[in-house]
Design a protein around this motif. Structure first.
Motif: not given
Length: 368
Positions: A164-165, A151-157, A208-212, A180-181
């Motif tokens: 970072r979760g 859905d485009g929400k940042e969940v980890a990096s 989904l990232f910025r519509g991609v 697993k996320i």
């Protein structure tokens, strides 16, 4: 530790999954004391030996170090109760741990192997997945990444080799070296495995990232879809090494740069690269043309002569392009072949994904 072992009350160590999830969620997906993303479950009060049930309200998660401090009576249970009320992860916003990587590590994604240093995926100027230079001569290169749910929400990096979760994610589960996320029940958006010190493997992704839209699974095609076009890496082994960047998306247009080290064995020859574009336009462009269109390619300079090839398809069919390199060991410096993919299809035409629906009612609406 054996999950089937039980205490004197007959309670086994096997914690029901819904209780585990609640414990993880309450803690922010990391040790409540230090925020470490590598954790184990802890019965605070009563301890497991005296417990008659697994209750999330009386349990939490601790890293190995903090758990050891409690087990050896260095820390009191009161300290853990206080940490449970104010989890470290929820204070800072994420759980974390440091990656263990060697100087030449590999990022595995789909059927591809990406070897440092390279910006693997850039979207609207943001490096979504990249391998950067080391911070010192003795340290390994640095990997950075942004992971979102479908859905485009940042969940980890990954921030310069630190995982970072997000503490507010729906669910982040750690089992051994695999994370697993989930964005909702039984909906897995990311599975990532850390293989120290060799590298990182993205087992599956649906984000989904910025519509991609980015989809991929180990050993399967990688698909990058925008409102204008779709790029598919086939499920063939390939390696990308020593190029400045691989894929860039700007304003829903996919640009790809490759060099002589990008090759894959397939039916097209011994060392080619096969790229599939759905109902699109493929063209190699020059530095001057790229500059006029506001596109910047690392390593390109004025005067670079790059052959321009245009191959258009307006029907919902695959267009396969193979780059055949007879000698994969020949890698001239700064040789980049930028490729632009644009979709030549109207809103009322059939969607090229093959669904049978009009484009405006399929990928057009889904990805904009």
């Amino acid at each position: 530790m054996d999950d089937n072992s039980s205490n004197k009350h007959g309670l086994t160590r096997a914690i029901p999954e819904h209780i585990k999830k609640q414990i993880r969620q309450d803690a922010g997906y990391g040790c409540v004391v230090c925020g470490d993303a590598i954790y184990e479950y802890e019965h605070i009060d009563p301890e497991f030996t005296e417990a008659t049930s697994h209750e999330s309200s009386r349990m939490t998660i601790l890293c190995g170090r903090c758990h050891g401090s409690v087990t050896k009576k260095i820390w009191s249970k009161d300290k853990i109760w206080q940490a449970k009320m104010r989890p470290k992860c929820k204070e800072v916003g994420w759980s974390q741990f440091e990656l263990d990587l060697c100087k030449k590590f590999v990022v595995e994604f789909g059927s591809g192997f990406f070897i440092n240093p390279i910006a693997i995926l850039i979207i609207d100027g943001i490096q979504v997945l990249s391998i950067g230079p080391p911070e010192s001569q003795k340290s390994p290169p640095t990997i950075s990444a942004v992971f979102c749910d479908r859905d485009g929400k940042e969940v980890a990096s990954i921030v310069r080799n630190e995982w970072r979760g997000a503490a507010d994610a729906f669910d982040i589960e750690c089992k051994g070296n695999k994370f697993k996320i989930r964005s909702e029940k039984r909906q897995i958006d990311l599975v990532i495995t850390f293989i120290p010190p060799r590298g990182v493997r993205i087992d599956s992704i649906d984000m989904l990232f910025r519509g991609v839209k980015i989809r991929g699974r180990q050993g399967s095609p990688i698909t990058i879809t925008t409102s204008k076009c779709e790029l598919v890496f086939p499920a063939l082994p390939f390696t990308i090494e020593k190029t400045d960047f691989c894929i860039a998306v700007n304003d829903h247009t996919i640009t790809m740069a490759i060099d002589k080290s990008f090759y894959a064995p397939s039916q097209y020859g011994t060392n080619p690269t096969a790229i599939i574009v759905l109902s699109g336009c493929l063209e190699f462009i020059s530095y001057e043309q790229a500059s006029l269109e506001g596109i910047r390619f690392p390593g390109m300079k004025p005067g670079d002569k790059i052959q321009k090839i245009t191959n258009k398809s307006t029907q919902p069919q695959d267009m396969r392009v193979a780059y055949v390199y007879p000698n994969p060991n020949y890698r001239p410096a700064n040789l980049l072949l930028p490729v632009i993919f644009t979709l030549n299809i109207g809103r009322n035409d059939l969607c090229p994904c093959g669904s049978g629906r009009k484009y405006k009612k399929c990928h057009w609406n889904y990805l904009r």
